[in-house]
Enzyme design. Structure first.
Site, PDB file in Angstrom:
ATOM      1  N   ARG A 164       0.838  -1.185   0.000  1.00  0.00           N
ATOM      2  CA  ARG A 164       0.000   0.000   0.000  1.00  0.00           C
ATOM      3  C   ARG A 164       0.872   1.233   0.000  1.00  0.00           C
ATOM      4  NH1 ARG A 164      -3.324  -2.055  -2.035  1.00  0.00           N
ATOM      5  NH2 ARG A 164      -5.367  -2.792  -1.356  1.00  0.00           N
ATOM      6  N   GLU A 195      -2.046   8.025  -6.360  1.00  0.00           N
ATOM      7  CA  GLU A 195      -2.020   7.285  -7.620  1.00  0.00           C
ATOM      8  C   GLU A 195      -3.044   7.851  -8.589  1.00  0.00           C
ATOM      9  OE1 GLU A 195      -2.494   3.126  -6.750  1.00  0.00           O
ATOM     10  OE2 GLU A 195      -0.571   2.979  -5.704  1.00  0.00           O
ATOM     11  N   HIS A 207       0.913  -0.236 -10.000  1.00  0.00           N
ATOM     12  CA  HIS A 207       0.005  -0.989  -9.132  1.00  0.00           C
ATOM     13  C   HIS A 207      -0.478  -2.272  -9.835  1.00  0.00           C
ATOM     14  CE1 HIS A 207      -2.823  -0.323  -5.473  1.00  0.00           C
ATOM     15  NE2 HIS A 207      -2.588  -1.605  -5.657  1.00  0.00           N
TER      16      HIS A 207
END
Length: 526
Positions: free
Chosen positions: A232, A261, A279
């Protein structure tokens, strides 16, 4: 029909069970936002999302029929969990579906970081052939420190051990037995930080873990350490990481996640020691399908009132514990509903006592179930999710305790409810071949099967009292299926519990209350 709203892309294979379910209408409206989302959620029983849809408090409150929000993945950052809990909406995710995918991606990043593979690739396609610039390090005999040893951390350890790495793990819930099972060394946070040649984080992002890898922690690491984050964004302080790389403390970093993000023009991207992916931890064909399958099954279980396992805003219940507690579900609910209907004033305290076999393990799920059953007769829109929250909000003290005295039964359960004016308690057990039984009401021993429409009468123990009640009911064509009586002593306080075939008319209830020996009468539906 249950309406299941899907607002983020999910494969047909992943939601196949939902599409084939005869009691489900699947409505797919990808990218729904604003007023359109609020309008659609108002009639939905379930909402399935990935990370794109922002499930805010406003969205949740608009879902008048909403029972479950399902996140096809692990992270639930885009869902307002406290708002869902207050509303009584279950939030589920798919913590297992992308475990292998994320572990494999982390290990790919680990090898890439050790051997400078992305940097070397970039130069080769640009026409360069500079072998000396990309001398790496072997993984063999290097120490990998894993911060967070859950599903992904433990899968990563297996792969690291196969490459003959020494693995150290820190996790506040890691036992020596589990560490030995995976062949890793259990360590404190500071020990793991100081020992690692490579350090990877696999914790959830919480208030406690945000920036847990910061300037102070970097100072405690080996010189030339390499850092990975495929968990994370925010666990690592990115500004501190930048400074540590520039100073030479950190030899390189591999990042799949970022605090914001997409990260835009991040300062870390100016450093050649940093490799990044957008990601991708869960981005495999198999993982995408697995998480969709997992949450689809969970949604069906919840909508149909069946057992489920991956609720984010409910304590996780292992399958073994679910199986052990399942026989007691009916008993707990019946006792809760019984005492809840006995109590007519505002509740101040609820005490639940377990004894016998019930006292030997985790009974928290039963306590939550009991609480919901009791309070359902006093509070609207209560369920297993919001029952503890609503009790606390209203100042109701809930006490769970275990006793070594089982009163001669293999398992024994008692619930006591106190108000400002009085208190009531009901005890029960399971009898082999007979199922749940109520064995005591207040201080009166009884043997009652808790089912059907019951008439609960408190009265003075006088000859003819039971007969007069039966005669009065018979005069109105109300049949008595079973009867139980209890008393402390002859001529004193007593109770009778009649299971009858239909509800009692208002005028007949008044007639019963006017009988001299009767002190109170109430109907209880189980």
């Amino acid at each position: 029909m249950y309406k299941v709203l899907i607002t983020d892309p999910l494969s047909d294979q992943g939601i196949d069970k939902l599409l084939r379910a005869e009691d489900v209408e699947v409505v797919r409206k990808i990218g729904l936002t604003g007023e359109a989302l609020l309008s659609e959620i108002a009639t939905a029983d379930a909402l399935l999302v990935r990370s794109q849809t922002k499930v805010t408090e406003e969205v949740i409150n608009q879902g008048n029929r909403l029972k479950v929000i399902a996140r096809a993945g692990v992270g639930v950052d885009n869902i307002d969990i406290p708002a869902a809990t207050r509303k009584g909406v279950i939030v589920v995710n798919a913590p297992d579906g992308n475990t292998i995918s994320t572990a494999e991606h982390t290990f790919a990043m680990l090898i890439s970081l050790a051997r400078n593979i992305p940097q070397a690739h970039r130069t080769v396609i640009n026409g360069e052939w500079n072998r000396k610039a990309f001398v790496g390090v072997e993984l063999n005999q290097k120490t990998l420190s894993i911060i967070g040893f859950g599903r992904i951390g433990s899968e990563l350890a297996k792969r690291a051990k196969a490459f003959r790495m020494n693995v150290i793990a820190f996790d506040p819930y890691l036992t020596e037995e589990r560490a030995q099972k995976f062949g890793v060394q259990k360590a404190s946070f500071n020990e793991a930080i100081a020992a690692g040649d490579f350090i990877t984080v696999h914790t959830p992002l919480t208030k406690e873990t945000r920036h847990m890898i910061n300037h102070e922690v970097f100072d405690k690491m080996k010189d030339g350490v390499r850092i990975l984050n495929c968990a994370r964004g925010g666990i690592i302080d990115e500004a501190a990481l930048y400074d540590a790389i520039v100073s030479g403390k950190v030899a390189g970093a591999a990042l799949d996640v970022f605090e914001v993000e997409p990260p835009g023009n991040h300062p870390l991207f100016t450093l050649p020691q940093v490799i990044c992916t957008p990601h991708l931890g869960a981005s495999t064909i198999e993982a995408q399908e697995n998480v969709a399958v997992d949450v689809s099954e969970e949604v069906l279980h919840i909508l149909r009132g069946e057992p489920f396992k991956n609720a984010v805003n409910l304590p996780s219940i292992p399958a073994e514990l679910q199986q052990k507690l399942a026989p007691y579900h009916e008993l707990v609910e019946k006792l809760g509903h019984f005492v809840g209907q006995m109590t007519t004033e505002a509740i101040k305290e609820i005490t639940i006592t377990y004894a016998g076999e019930l006292a030997e393990g985790d009974v928290a799920p039963l306590t939550r179930m009991m609480l919901k059953a009791v309070l359902s007769h006093h509070l609207a829109d209560i369920n297993f999710v919001n029952a503890p929250h609503l009790a606390k909000q209203r100042g109701i003290h809930v006490l769970e305790q275990k006793s070594g005295h089982s009163h001669g039964f293999t398992q024994w359960l008692n619930i006591e409810v106190k108000t400002d004016k009085n208190q009531h308690q009901v005890s029960g057990t399971l009898l082999n071949g007979f199922g749940p039984r109520i064995i005591k009401i207040d201080q009166f021993p009884v043997d009652v099967a808790p089912k059907g429409h019951l008439l609960f009468i408190q009265h003075r123990d006088q000859p003819g009292a039971i007969g007069r009640v039966g005669t009065l009911l018979g005069s109105r064509d109300i049949n008595i299926a079973t009867m139980q009586v209890g008393r402390k002593q002859a001529g004193g306080q007593a109770i009778m519990i009649l299971r009858i075939d239909k509800a009692i008319p208002h005028d007949l209830m008044n007639a019963l209350k006017q009988m001299d020996e009767i002190q109170s009468v109430m109907e209880i539906d189980l």
